[in-house]
Write a protein that holds these residues in place. Structure first.
Motif, PDB file in Angstrom:
ATOM      1  N   ALA A   1      -9.163  79.498  26.375  1.00 55.82           N
ATOM      2  CA  ALA A   1      -9.833  80.464  27.251  1.00 55.82           C
ATOM      3  C   ALA A   1      -8.898  81.021  28.316  1.00 55.82           C
ATOM      4  CB  ALA A   1     -11.040  79.806  27.917  1.00 55.82           C
ATOM      5  N   GLU A   2      -8.028  80.177  28.878  1.00 52.71           N
ATOM      6  CA  GLU A   2      -7.213  80.613  30.005  1.00 52.71           C
ATOM      7  C   GLU A   2      -5.897  81.260  29.590  1.00 52.71           C
ATOM      8  OE1 GLU A   2      -6.717  77.269  32.586  1.00 52.71           O
ATOM      9  OE2 GLU A   2      -8.770  77.381  33.361  1.00 52.71           O
ATOM     10  N   HIS A   3      -5.396  80.924  28.389  1.00 50.72           N
ATOM     11  CA  HIS A   3      -4.069  81.393  28.010  1.00 50.72           C
ATOM     12  C   HIS A   3      -4.021  82.095  26.655  1.00 50.72           C
ATOM     13  CE1 HIS A   3      -2.658  79.122  31.452  1.00 50.72           C
ATOM     14  NE2 HIS A   3      -3.264  78.050  30.976  1.00 50.72           N
ATOM     15  N   GLY A   4      -5.142  82.172  25.960  1.00 49.43           N
ATOM     16  CA  GLY A   4      -5.194  82.971  24.749  1.00 49.43           C
ATOM     17  C   GLY A   4      -5.019  82.199  23.457  1.00 49.43           C
ATOM     18  N   HIS A   5      -5.259  82.893  22.355  1.00 51.67           N
ATOM     19  CA  HIS A   5      -5.226  82.305  21.013  1.00 51.67           C
ATOM     20  C   HIS A   5      -3.846  81.753  20.675  1.00 51.67           C
ATOM     21  CE1 HIS A   5      -8.929  84.757  19.505  1.00 51.67           C
ATOM     22  NE2 HIS A   5      -8.993  84.538  20.799  1.00 51.67           N
ATOM     23  N   ALA A   6      -2.803  82.516  20.980  1.00 46.01           N
ATOM     24  CA  ALA A   6      -1.460  82.105  20.585  1.00 46.01           C
ATOM     25  C   ALA A   6      -1.045  80.809  21.278  1.00 46.01           C
ATOM     26  CB  ALA A   6      -0.462  83.221  20.898  1.00 46.01           C
ATOM     27  N   SER A   7      -1.405  80.648  22.543  1.00 49.09           N
ATOM     28  CA  SER A   7      -1.068  79.420  23.270  1.00 49.09           C
ATOM     29  C   SER A   7      -1.825  78.226  22.698  1.00 49.09           C
ATOM     30  CB  SER A   7      -1.389  79.585  24.760  1.00 49.09           C
ATOM     31  OG  SER A   7      -0.624  80.627  25.327  1.00 49.09           O
TER      32      SER A   7
ATOM     33  N   ALA B   1      -2.846  78.015  19.580  1.00 48.94           N
ATOM     34  CA  ALA B   1      -2.228  77.748  18.279  1.00 48.94           C
ATOM     35  C   ALA B   1      -0.935  76.965  18.441  1.00 48.94           C
ATOM     36  CB  ALA B   1      -1.969  79.064  17.551  1.00 48.94           C
ATOM     37  N   SER B   2      -0.153  77.301  19.461  1.00 48.49           N
ATOM     38  CA  SER B   2       1.090  76.576  19.726  1.00 48.49           C
ATOM     39  C   SER B   2       0.810  75.106  20.019  1.00 48.49           C
ATOM     40  CB  SER B   2       1.817  77.225  20.906  1.00 48.49           C
ATOM     41  OG  SER B   2       2.912  76.445  21.318  1.00 48.49           O
ATOM     42  N   LEU B   3      -0.222  74.849  20.803  1.00 47.86           N
ATOM     43  CA  LEU B   3      -0.594  73.465  21.119  1.00 47.86           C
ATOM     44  C   LEU B   3      -0.961  72.692  19.867  1.00 47.86           C
ATOM     45  CD1 LEU B   3      -1.355  71.158  23.025  1.00 47.86           C
ATOM     46  CD2 LEU B   3      -3.583  72.272  23.354  1.00 47.86           C
ATOM     47  N   ILE B   4      -1.765  73.307  19.003  1.00 53.79           N
ATOM     48  CA  ILE B   4      -2.200  72.616  17.790  1.00 53.79           C
ATOM     49  C   ILE B   4      -1.016  72.348  16.862  1.00 53.79           C
ATOM     50  CG2 ILE B   4      -3.518  72.926  15.651  1.00 53.79           C
ATOM     51  CD1 ILE B   4      -5.183  71.995  17.961  1.00 53.79           C
ATOM     52  N   ARG B   5      -0.105  73.300  16.748  1.00 50.13           N
ATOM     53  CA  ARG B   5       1.070  73.087  15.891  1.00 50.13           C
ATOM     54  C   ARG B   5       1.880  71.888  16.363  1.00 50.13           C
ATOM     55  NH1 ARG B   5       1.433  78.865  16.080  1.00 50.13           N
ATOM     56  NH2 ARG B   5       3.065  78.734  17.673  1.00 50.13           N
ATOM     57  N   ARG B   6       2.045  71.757  17.676  1.00 50.34           N
ATOM     58  CA  ARG B   6       2.813  70.621  18.204  1.00 50.34           C
ATOM     59  C   ARG B   6       2.070  69.301  17.992  1.00 50.34           C
ATOM     60  NH1 ARG B   6       3.983  71.455  24.010  1.00 50.34           N
ATOM     61  NH2 ARG B   6       2.239  72.888  24.026  1.00 50.34           N
ATOM     62  N   LEU B   7       0.747  69.321  18.125  1.00 46.22           N
ATOM     63  CA  LEU B   7      -0.032  68.107  17.876  1.00 46.22           C
ATOM     64  C   LEU B   7       0.041  67.707  16.401  1.00 46.22           C
ATOM     65  CD1 LEU B   7      -3.221  68.680  20.066  1.00 46.22           C
ATOM     66  CD2 LEU B   7      -1.429  66.990  20.429  1.00 46.22           C
TER      67      LEU B   7
ATOM     68  N   PHE C   1      -4.924  81.586  12.401  1.00 42.81           N
ATOM     69  CA  PHE C   1      -4.911  81.066  13.767  1.00 42.81           C
ATOM     70  C   PHE C   1      -3.668  80.216  14.024  1.00 42.81           C
ATOM     71  CE2 PHE C   1      -5.814  77.576  16.708  1.00 42.81           C
ATOM     72  CZ  PHE C   1      -6.153  78.288  17.850  1.00 42.81           C
ATOM     73  N   LEU C   2      -3.354  79.312  13.078  1.00 37.85           N
ATOM     74  CA  LEU C   2      -2.247  78.377  13.274  1.00 37.85           C
ATOM     75  C   LEU C   2      -0.889  79.074  13.341  1.00 37.85           C
ATOM     76  CD1 LEU C   2      -3.365  75.502  10.869  1.00 37.85           C
ATOM     77  CD2 LEU C   2      -3.415  75.484  13.365  1.00 37.85           C
ATOM     78  N   THR C   3      -0.763  80.226  12.693  1.00 38.16           N
ATOM     79  CA  THR C   3       0.527  80.926  12.653  1.00 38.16           C
ATOM     80  C   THR C   3       0.642  82.033  13.696  1.00 38.16           C
ATOM     81  OG1 THR C   3      -0.358  82.401  10.933  1.00 38.16           O
ATOM     82  CG2 THR C   3       0.866  80.449  10.204  1.00 38.16           C
ATOM     83  N   GLU C   4      -0.335  82.115  14.573  1.00 41.56           N
ATOM     84  CA  GLU C   4      -0.313  83.180  15.579  1.00 41.56           C
ATOM     85  C   GLU C   4       0.841  82.954  16.554  1.00 41.56           C
ATOM     86  OE1 GLU C   4      -3.459  85.547  18.494  1.00 41.56           O
ATOM     87  OE2 GLU C   4      -4.141  84.079  17.026  1.00 41.56           O
TER      88      GLU C   4
ATOM     89  N   LYS D   1       2.854  77.212  27.512  1.00 43.39           N
ATOM     90  CA  LYS D   1       3.124  76.024  26.709  1.00 43.39           C
ATOM     91  C   LYS D   1       2.525  74.813  27.402  1.00 43.39           C
ATOM     92  CE  LYS D   1       6.837  73.730  24.159  1.00 43.39           C
ATOM     93  NZ  LYS D   1       8.302  73.705  23.876  1.00 43.39           N
ATOM     94  N   GLN D   2       1.413  74.321  26.863  1.00 44.30           N
ATOM     95  CA  GLN D   2       0.732  73.179  27.449  1.00 44.30           C
ATOM     96  C   GLN D   2       1.612  71.931  27.324  1.00 44.30           C
ATOM     97  OE1 GLN D   2      -2.342  72.444  28.999  1.00 44.30           O
ATOM     98  NE2 GLN D   2      -1.470  70.391  29.121  1.00 44.30           N
TER      99      GLN D   2
END
Length: 571
Positions: A119-125, A127-133, A262-265, A271-272
């Motif tokens: 919500a605060e930083h958008g879809h791409a941010s 997606a980046s978090l999920i990729r790292r997890l 979503f994952l490749t956005e 960067k959380q």
């Protein structure tokens, strides 16, 4: 124009990615922050509005999972020999244990942090978090797979060198030929289902439960169909385990394909940091360790330690399982969804909205779970007699005891307090509450089982007291963070209505007429349940437990339900 662009590029060196992107678009950082906040609020409202549908989908999927696994178990026990089923039990127990160990609470961390990042930083941010997890989970799984495939005998040898009593059982389990012969499909099953579980948490965090419902339902159908076909063909445990692993692999691939856009956005502006997520995950893991395994196991250890009859331990297990089933049957759909809703409510550090959502979730869980628990409390003996043979008549009293404590824990809101503590950054207090509750179980259990010789009843009372203590402590830790407090008026009115409805609708079956025939008793219980629900509606219409704030909140989330619930609201 070129000079202006060069100036912006130089300024980007000293500006965060998100702020620079906002300034580039708007040219005004104050206006940008206002616009970003408005967008975050809009996303938060969108997530909250999807909560009811997400609950219904998750609840439907959960019920289908319970039913399909029950049918699958019936098929296995009908087609497999007792020895083959024993091998299957050893293999799946190992799978469940390993899966739980390698989870490290990442799922809880995902649906706690992901809504805010989204919500605060958008879809791409997000997606980046999920990729790292997923990357972290993959590293842990690769190490786990290496140990499972090549290191179990060595691990057993290392454990044997430890100067600790009681390790012989662990060593024997790790060296069990039944486990080692099936380690390859078990390893694949762990790898695929663990990734699928993290992707499920992603869907939960974004309130996209339709994906989970579709893919999960298809997977369960495949297990039923292919399990039946394999056993009809005379195949054994090895083929069944490969079937479980391959269906899980297909489910994981389905998630990845569905979520690929979503994952490749790209283009993340934030960067959380992972350290808060890992810390929360470990805290959640330690918390779930108590609630998911240790509470029941400690009670069984105490019963064994004080030489309680093995039959009474069986009564304890039946009462425990049946009361827990009654407690979660209609609220299983809130698993994960409640945590995501609370996280969405707290976007922008909005304590007001968080406390309103916290109150609403406690009320909804009470509305859904309390009627069944109250009915089971007043009908405990009849339910036990209808479900089990005469050899298990003692289960009725034990069931009533544990249902009572489950009811107290449910209306106290324990299951909502835990994710609320995660959301406000107090996960360590949830861990403290659970482990202190476990200590209470041990202390009270020693007194009731060892000193007062209360057996299974003492174990259930000790467990119940520990759980209620845990819920009360979590509520105390949350008190300062929530402007709106526990909905006591609603709880008293609603419980009053349930008790008034239960007295005439259930006691007639115990006092005036109690059939000896079990099918007839089941039918009488069904009639009693219908009468109970009808009286509940009438009495709730009179007591009106809802207020106008509840109606306003419901109107903002699910307006179509408002006209039906106005009958139960005070003006």
């Amino acid at each position: 124009m070129k000079k202006k662009n060069d100036s912006l590029k130089r300024h980007a060196i000293f500006t965060s990615g998100k702020e620079f992107a906002i300034r580039l678009v708007t040219g005004n950082p104050v206006a940008a922050k206002i616009n970003q906040k408005a967008k975050s609020e809009e996303e938060a409202r969108g997530l909250l509005q999807r909560t009811p549908n997400s609950y219904l989908l998750n609840q439907g999927y959960g019920l289908w999972v319970y039913i399909s696994w029950f049918i699958l178990t019936l098929i296995f026990t009908d087609k497999l020999t007792t020895d083959q089923y024993g091998v299957y039990a050893v293999a799946t127990t190992a799978y469940n244990t390993i899966l739980y160990i390698v989870a490290f609470g990442f799922e809880d961390a995902t649906y706690t942090y992901l809504p805010r990042v989204f919500a605060e930083h958008g879809h791409a941010s997000a997606a980046s978090l999920i990729r790292r997890l997923i990357g972290l989970r993959t590293v842990a799984l690769v190490l786990t797979a290496g140990i499972m495939l090549f290191g179990l005998p060595g691990l057993a040898a290392l454990i044997g060198l430890l100067p600790i009593q009681g390790t012989s059982g662990i060593i024997k389990g790790l060296q069990d030929p039944k486990l080692l012969d099936h380690i390859l499909p078990i390893t694949l099953y762990v790898l695929t289902s663990s990734i699928a579980s993290l992707l499920t948490a992603l869907c939960t965090g974004l309130m996209r439960m339709r994906i989970v419902f579709v893919l999960g339902s298809l997977a369960q159908c495949a297990l039923l169909i292919f399990g039946y076909i394999l056993l009809q063909m005379g195949q054994g445990v090895t083929e069944i385990l490969w079937m479980l692993a391959l269906v899980s692999l297909l489910q994981m691939i389905g998630y990845l394909i569905w979520l690929l856009p979503f994952l490749t956005e790209k283009g993340a502006v934030y960067k959380q940091p992972l350290s808060p997520l890992i810390k929360l995950g470990i805290n959640a893991w330690l918390t779930n360790l108590v609630s998911g395994a240790f509470l029941k196991q400690i009670s069984i250890i105490l019963l064994t330690l004080f030489a309680v009859r093995i039959a009474e331990i069986g009564y304890f297990n039946l009462a425990f399982q049946l009361a827990d089933a009654a407690n979660i049957l209609l609220v299983a759909g809130f698993g994960g969804v409640a945590g995501s809703a609370l996280a969405a409510s707290f976007i922008g550090d909005n304590h007001e909205r968080l406390s309103r959502s916290w109150q609403a979730l406690i009320k909804i869980e009470t509305l859904l779970a309390a009627p069944g628990l109250v009915f089971c409390l007043f009908s405990a003996n009849n339910i036990a007699n209808a479900l089990y043979s005469e050899r298990f008549n003692d289960v009725g009293l034990l069931l009533g005891i544990f249902v009572f404590f489950n009811l107290l824990m449910r209306i106290l809101g324990t299951y909502i307090h835990q994710p609320s503590l995660y959301v406000v950054g107090k996960a360590h207090l949830a861990v403290l509450s659970q482990w202190l509750g476990l200590l209470i179980v041990v202390l009270v259990g020693v007194v009731l089982i060892g000193e007062l010789h209360m057996g299974a009843a003492g174990a259930l009372i000790a467990d119940g007291i520990g759980r209620v203590f845990t819920g009360g402590l979590m509520l105390a830790f949350l008190w300062k963070d929530l402007p709106h407090k526990y909905p006591l008026d609603f709880t008293l009115r609603f419980l009053g209505a349930l008790i008034l409805a239960a007295i005439p609708s259930t006691l007639w079956l115990s006092i005036l007429w109690q059939p000896d025939n079990r099918p007839l008793l089941l039918g009488a219980l069904g009639a009693s349940g219908i009468l109970f629900l009808a009286l509940c509606v009438l009495i709730l219409r009179w007591l009106k437990p809802l207020n106008q704030q509840d109606i306003a909140l419901l109107k903002s989330v699910k307006p179509r339900l408002v006209r039906y619930l106005l009958w139960f609201a005070r003006s």
